[in-house]
Design a protein around this motif. Structure first.
Motif, PDB file in Angstrom:
ATOM      1  N   LEU A   1       0.910  -1.122   0.067  1.00 28.32           N
ATOM      2  CA  LEU A   1      -0.068  -0.115   0.121  1.00 28.32           C
ATOM      3  C   LEU A   1       0.786   1.246  -0.054  1.00 28.32           C
ATOM      4  CD1 LEU A   1      -2.848   1.360   0.151  1.00 28.32           C
ATOM      5  CD2 LEU A   1      -2.416   1.204   2.674  1.00 28.32           C
ATOM      6  N   TYR A   2       1.801   1.318   0.713  1.00 21.70           N
ATOM      7  CA  TYR A   2       2.803   2.197   0.790  1.00 21.70           C
ATOM      8  C   TYR A   2       3.622   2.465  -0.475  1.00 21.70           C
ATOM      9  CZ  TYR A   2       2.877   1.834   6.059  1.00 21.70           C
ATOM     10  OH  TYR A   2       2.370   1.709   7.061  1.00 21.70           O
ATOM     11  N   LEU A   3       3.979   1.528  -1.329  1.00 20.74           N
ATOM     12  CA  LEU A   3       4.727   1.755  -2.441  1.00 20.74           C
ATOM     13  C   LEU A   3       3.673   2.053  -3.413  1.00 20.74           C
ATOM     14  CD1 LEU A   3       6.674  -1.532  -2.288  1.00 20.74           C
ATOM     15  CD2 LEU A   3       7.802   0.619  -2.310  1.00 20.74           C
ATOM     16  N   GLU A   4       2.410   1.598  -3.213  1.00 20.83           N
ATOM     17  CA  GLU A   4       1.347   1.991  -4.396  1.00 20.83           C
ATOM     18  C   GLU A   4       0.837   3.360  -4.368  1.00 20.83           C
ATOM     19  OE1 GLU A   4      -1.080   0.894  -7.724  1.00 20.83           O
ATOM     20  OE2 GLU A   4       0.467  -0.199  -6.504  1.00 20.83           O
ATOM     21  N   THR A   5       0.748   3.960  -3.208  1.00 20.10           N
ATOM     22  CA  THR A   5       0.133   5.181  -2.860  1.00 20.10           C
ATOM     23  C   THR A   5       1.122   6.173  -2.509  1.00 20.10           C
ATOM     24  OG1 THR A   5      -0.310   4.836  -0.721  1.00 20.10           O
ATOM     25  CG2 THR A   5      -2.043   4.213  -2.203  1.00 20.10           C
ATOM     26  N   GLY A   6       2.119   5.965  -2.126  1.00 20.04           N
ATOM     27  CA  GLY A   6       3.348   6.779  -1.887  1.00 20.04           C
ATOM     28  C   GLY A   6       4.107   6.817  -0.699  1.00 20.04           C
ATOM     29  N   LEU A   7       5.230   6.913  -0.378  1.00 20.23           N
ATOM     30  CA  LEU A   7       6.210   6.554   0.617  1.00 20.23           C
ATOM     31  C   LEU A   7       6.017   8.106   1.593  1.00 20.23           C
ATOM     32  CD1 LEU A   7       9.045   4.778  -0.930  1.00 20.23           C
ATOM     33  CD2 LEU A   7       7.324   3.699   0.505  1.00 20.23           C
ATOM     34  N   LYS A   8       6.666   8.040   2.633  1.00 23.00           N
ATOM     35  CA  LYS A   8       6.797   9.166   3.300  1.00 23.00           C
ATOM     36  C   LYS A   8       7.333  10.384   2.546  1.00 23.00           C
ATOM     37  CE  LYS A   8       7.169   7.158   7.910  1.00 23.00           C
ATOM     38  NZ  LYS A   8       8.146   6.743   9.241  1.00 23.00           N
ATOM     39  N   ASN A   9       8.290  10.264   1.585  1.00 23.38           N
ATOM     40  CA  ASN A   9       8.986  11.188   0.982  1.00 23.38           C
ATOM     41  C   ASN A   9       8.057  11.462  -0.277  1.00 23.38           C
ATOM     42  OD1 ASN A   9       9.190   9.020  -0.690  1.00 23.38           O
ATOM     43  ND2 ASN A   9      11.436   9.215  -0.698  1.00 23.38           N
TER      44      ASN A   9
END
Length: 150
Positions: free
Chosen positions: A108-116
């Motif tokens: 999910l983080y990779l798909e929608t965007g990491l903290k940066n």
């Protein structure tokens, strides 16, 4: 041919049953195609943990341990309301050997965007490929009619 009582009911029941069977078959093949493409998309290069990724932002992620790629799966095609339903995504219970973040959350983080703010989508592009390329071909093959234009 004589129209006997119940003839139309029987014919429409057969047509409905045939349509349901074909729809389920198309969705099963479509889910498999999207799953396969998502696994390809989640394999943009490889690198050891802790080293820079060779993947470019906006493209799919690179392989570190392969856990994310192995976790991509689909659910069985089941009746849902008035139609059929299947889901393609990351399965539960997959955690890489080097961390505690499950692959479903990591995906999910990779798909929608990491903290940066950088994203490495793999499911969205696979879905778009399935809907625009695979689904029309499957539909035309199984139903023997062109994909309907909306």
């Amino acid at each position: 041919m004589e129209l006997r009582p119940g003839l139309f009911t029987r014919l429409f029941a057969e047509i409905s049953r045939d349509g349901q069977t074909k729809t389920r078959r198309v969705l099963t093949h479509l889910a498999l195609a999207i799953e396969r493409q998502a696994k390809i998309n989640a394999s943009v290069g490889a690198h050891p943990r802790g080293t820079p990724t060779p993947a470019s932002p906006g493209a799919g992620p690179a392989v570190i341990s392969g856990t994310l790629r192995r976790s991509i799966t689909h659910t069985p095609v089941l009746p849902s309301g008035t139609g059929w339903e299947t889901k393609v995504g990351t399965g539960v219970g997959f955690t890489p050997p080097y961390g505690r973040t499950p692959s479903s959350r990591y995906g999910l983080y990779l798909e929608t965007g990491l903290k940066n703010g950088v994203s490495y989508p793999f499911l969205g592009p696979a879905y778009r490929f399935g809907i625009t390329t695979v689904a029309p071909q499957l539909y035309a093959t199984v139903f023997r009619t062109p994909w309907p234009r909306l």
